[in-house]
Design a protein around this motif. Structure first.
Motif, short mmCIF file in Angstrom:
data_model
loop_
_atom_site.label_atom_id
_atom_site.label_comp_id
_atom_site.label_asym_id
_atom_site.label_seq_id
_atom_site.Cartn_x
_atom_site.Cartn_y
_atom_site.Cartn_z
N THR A 1 0.69 -1.47 0.17
CA THR A 1 -0.24 0.46 0.47
C THR A 1 1.42 1.13 -0.08
O THR A 1 2.05 1.32 0.17
N LEU A 2 0.42 2.01 -0.52
CA LEU A 2 1.23 3.35 -0.92
C LEU A 2 -0.03 4.46 -0.66
O LEU A 2 -1.30 4.00 -1.35
N SER A 3 0.49 5.71 0.08
CA SER A 3 -0.19 6.62 0.09
C SER A 3 -0.36 7.82 -0.61
O SER A 3 0.94 8.01 -0.60
N LEU A 4 -1.14 8.65 -0.58
CA LEU A 4 -0.84 10.27 -2.12
C LEU A 4 0.24 11.01 -0.94
O LEU A 4 1.29 11.60 -1.19
N ALA A 5 -0.39 10.89 0.51
CA ALA A 5 -0.17 11.89 1.14
C ALA A 5 1.01 11.77 1.73
O ALA A 5 1.54 12.38 2.14
N ASP A 6 1.37 10.68 2.12
CA ASP A 6 2.75 9.73 2.29
C ASP A 6 4.15 9.55 1.22
O ASP A 6 5.19 10.82 1.67
N VAL A 7 3.44 9.74 0.38
CA VAL A 7 4.23 10.38 -0.97
C VAL A 7 5.20 12.14 -0.46
O VAL A 7 6.10 12.44 -0.61
N MET A 8 3.67 12.88 -0.79
CA MET A 8 4.11 13.85 0.07
C MET A 8 4.27 13.80 1.17
O MET A 8 5.98 15.04 0.96
N LEU A 9 4.30 13.45 2.08
CA LEU A 9 5.29 13.80 3.46
C LEU A 9 6.71 13.35 3.47
O LEU A 9 7.70 13.47 3.69
N ALA A 10 7.08 12.33 2.96
CA ALA A 10 8.16 12.11 2.86
C ALA A 10 9.52 12.97 2.03
O ALA A 10 10.22 13.00 1.91
N THR A 11 9.00 13.33 1.00
CA THR A 11 9.06 14.02 -0.50
C THR A 11 9.62 15.17 0.97
O THR A 11 10.93 15.80 0.16
N VAL A 12 8.53 16.21 1.04
CA VAL A 12 8.65 17.25 2.01
C VAL A 12 10.00 17.21 2.93
O VAL A 12 11.18 17.84 3.44
N GLY A 13 9.97 15.43 3.38
CA GLY A 13 10.68 15.15 4.74
C GLY A 13 12.48 15.10 3.84
O GLY A 13 13.27 15.73 4.26
N LEU B 1 14.15 16.04 1.52
CA LEU B 1 14.42 17.62 1.56
C LEU B 1 14.49 18.28 2.37
O LEU B 1 14.83 19.91 1.78
N GLY B 2 14.19 18.03 3.25
CA GLY B 2 14.75 18.83 4.62
C GLY B 2 14.12 19.79 4.97
O GLY B 2 14.41 20.44 6.14
N TYR B 3 12.61 19.93 4.50
CA TYR B 3 11.75 20.92 5.11
C TYR B 3 11.46 20.64 6.36
O TYR B 3 11.51 21.78 7.28
N LEU B 4 11.27 19.32 6.40
CA LEU B 4 10.64 19.68 7.95
C LEU B 4 12.14 19.55 8.84
O LEU B 4 11.22 20.15 9.75
N ALA B 5 12.73 18.98 8.76
CA ALA B 5 13.97 19.01 9.50
C ALA B 5 14.73 20.49 9.54
O ALA B 5 14.99 21.39 11.68
N GLU B 6 13.82 21.15 8.76
CA GLU B 6 14.36 23.18 9.15
C GLU B 6 13.89 23.55 9.88
O GLU B 6 13.94 24.73 10.99
N VAL B 7 12.51 22.90 9.98
CA VAL B 7 11.27 23.96 10.94
C VAL B 7 12.23 22.93 12.18
O VAL B 7 11.56 24.06 13.64
N GLN B 8 11.80 21.69 12.54
CA GLN B 8 11.96 20.99 13.69
C GLN B 8 13.37 21.33 14.77
O GLN B 8 13.76 21.71 15.87
N VAL B 9 14.51 21.68 13.33
CA VAL B 9 16.15 21.85 14.72
C VAL B 9 16.45 23.67 14.58
O VAL B 9 16.90 23.88 14.87
N ASN B 10 15.78 24.09 13.14
CA ASN B 10 16.24 25.58 13.15
C ASN B 10 14.82 26.61 13.58
O ASN B 10 14.83 27.93 14.16
#
Length: 406
Positions: A191-203, A205-214
């Motif tokens: 199984t694959l969810s479209l939302a997980d494809v988005m979330l994996a890509t955002v993660g 590419l470093g966008y999620l880490a930027e919020v969490q770390v900085n």
């Protein structure tokens, strides 16, 4: 030479972009991809854009090249029974289902694997919990519309990026599951969810880490390239060019090709930034833009091309779709990616095949998208071994349809 995936048979029950793209990716590598649709076509069969002359969907024909088409009365018990039989038909390389439609009743993994225990079922959902989502409802939550453009309002892009990525994930997941089946003999549901494809890509590419770390939030910066130097410039003839300098070599080439190296070098000391560093060039982007803009404004796009091509400058022209077809030599049959085919319902059209080029295997012969139900009789005979009399009775009962009936 056998096709790369000539021993793989995939049954696709799908609509719209992601799953059809996944199936076409496999078909263009030689797999026998059989698309099953209800008689009259699925919800995407007449989706825009359409051929002005015939009303045929250019969308549908573009996403279903190289497949075989079977039309069944999927709202009847016998139609569902035939679809299940096609999916679970015995033989090596078969027993694979690709779908993004609701899996219930006859089309659940449990029901189908009871008929073939090594079944592989690739199933795309909207959200991880199985609820509905489409590219546009996933994208609005991704954060990207908020950093696209320059204003305060979010800006959607028209590229269905999550659908495209999901289609390629589906093809990759299918090949991984099929390899495991070859080793172990076991099938599985993937199984694959479209939302997980988005979330994996955002993660990824470093966008999620930027919020969490900085603890920082990315701001919209228009067409500037975040964290490095890149910007679009209008030319004298009303066109636009994108220029990027990520490496120091590209940065120096830009200064040399434009004759502005000395002026650009003055920006570093004035702004106290290191222009030999990506981040320094990003911080000084407004000053750099101010130096480069008059150079582009004084030249036509052809003059910009003549000055920058072959110099090591990383640049490209902005093109609309018509300009892409008319002007870009990469978008032509001179590029092995493209071939001219005769598409039923459309006419002659230049289409791409797989962008993968294998050194030990030639590109597949390009095949158009099928007419709806074009291969119904052949598939029922080849895969299920039905006689012409049996197939005729199914036509008479309205259970199956060929291209004229569909």
């Amino acid at each position: 030479m056998p096709s790369l995936l000539s021993d793989l048979r995939v049954v696709e029950v799908s609509a719209f972009v992601a799953a059809p793209l996944g199936g076409m990716t496999l078909a263009q590598l030689g797999a026998d991809v059989i698309r099953i649709d209800p008689i009259g076509g699925n919800i995407d069969y007449r989706r825009w854009p359409l051929s002005d002359a015939t009303g045929t969907s250019l969308y549908w024909t573009s996403l279903n090249k190289a497949k075989r088409s079977v039309a069944l009365a999927l709202d009847t018990p016998q139609g569902k029974e035939i679809a299940a039989a096609l999916i679970t038909a015995p033989g090596p390389g078969g027993g694979v289902l690709l779908t993004n439609l609701p899996a219930s009743g006859w089309m659940t993994y449990e029901a189908l694997s009871a008929k073939r225990d090594d079944l592989i079922m690739l199933r795309l959902t909207g959200n991880p919990d199985g609820s509905t989502a489409v590219d546009y409802t996933v994208n609005c939550a991704s954060g990207f519309p908020g950093v696209t453009g320059r204003g305060d309002e979010p800006v959607n892009h028209v590229l269905p990026a999550w659908d495209v990525a999901a289609g390629l994930y589906l093809a990759t997941g299918l090949m991984a599951a099929e390899r495991q089946r070859l080793r172990t003999g076991r099938g599985q549901e993937v199984t694959l969810s479209l939302a997980d494809v988005m979330l994996a890509t955002v993660g990824n590419l470093g966008y999620l880490a930027e919020v969490q770390v900085n603890g920082s939030q990315r701001q919209p910066i228009g067409n500037d390239l975040y964290g490095a130097y890149g910007r679009d410039f209008p030319t004298r003839d009303g066109r636009r060019a994108m220029v990027v300098a990520i490496s120091n070599r590209q940065w120096r080439a830009l200064g040399k090709a434009t004759g502005l190296a000395d002026k650009l070098a003055m920006i570093g000391p004035l702004m106290d930034v290191d222009l030999d560093d990506e981040g320094g060039r990003f911080k000084a982007r407004d000053a750099i833009n101010a130096v480069l803009a008059p150079w582009f404004a004084a030249r036509t796009l052809d003059e910009v091309r003549a000055a920058l091509d072959g110099t090591g400058v990383l640049w490209g022209p902005y093109q609309d779709f018509a300009q892409l077809v008319a002007e870009d030599p990469r978008c032509s049959t001179a590029n092995p990616l493209f071939q001219q085919i005769e598409q039923p319902g459309v006419g002659p059209v230049m289409v791409p095949g797989s962008p993968l080029a294998f050194g030990a295997a030639p590109r597949e012969t390009y095949r158009p998208a099928p007419r709806l139900g074009e291969h119904t009789d052949a598939v029922l005979a080849d895969v299920l071994g039905l006689s012409s009399a049996e197939i005729g009775r199914l036509h008479d009962a309205g259970t199956v349809a060929g291209p004229k009936e569909a």
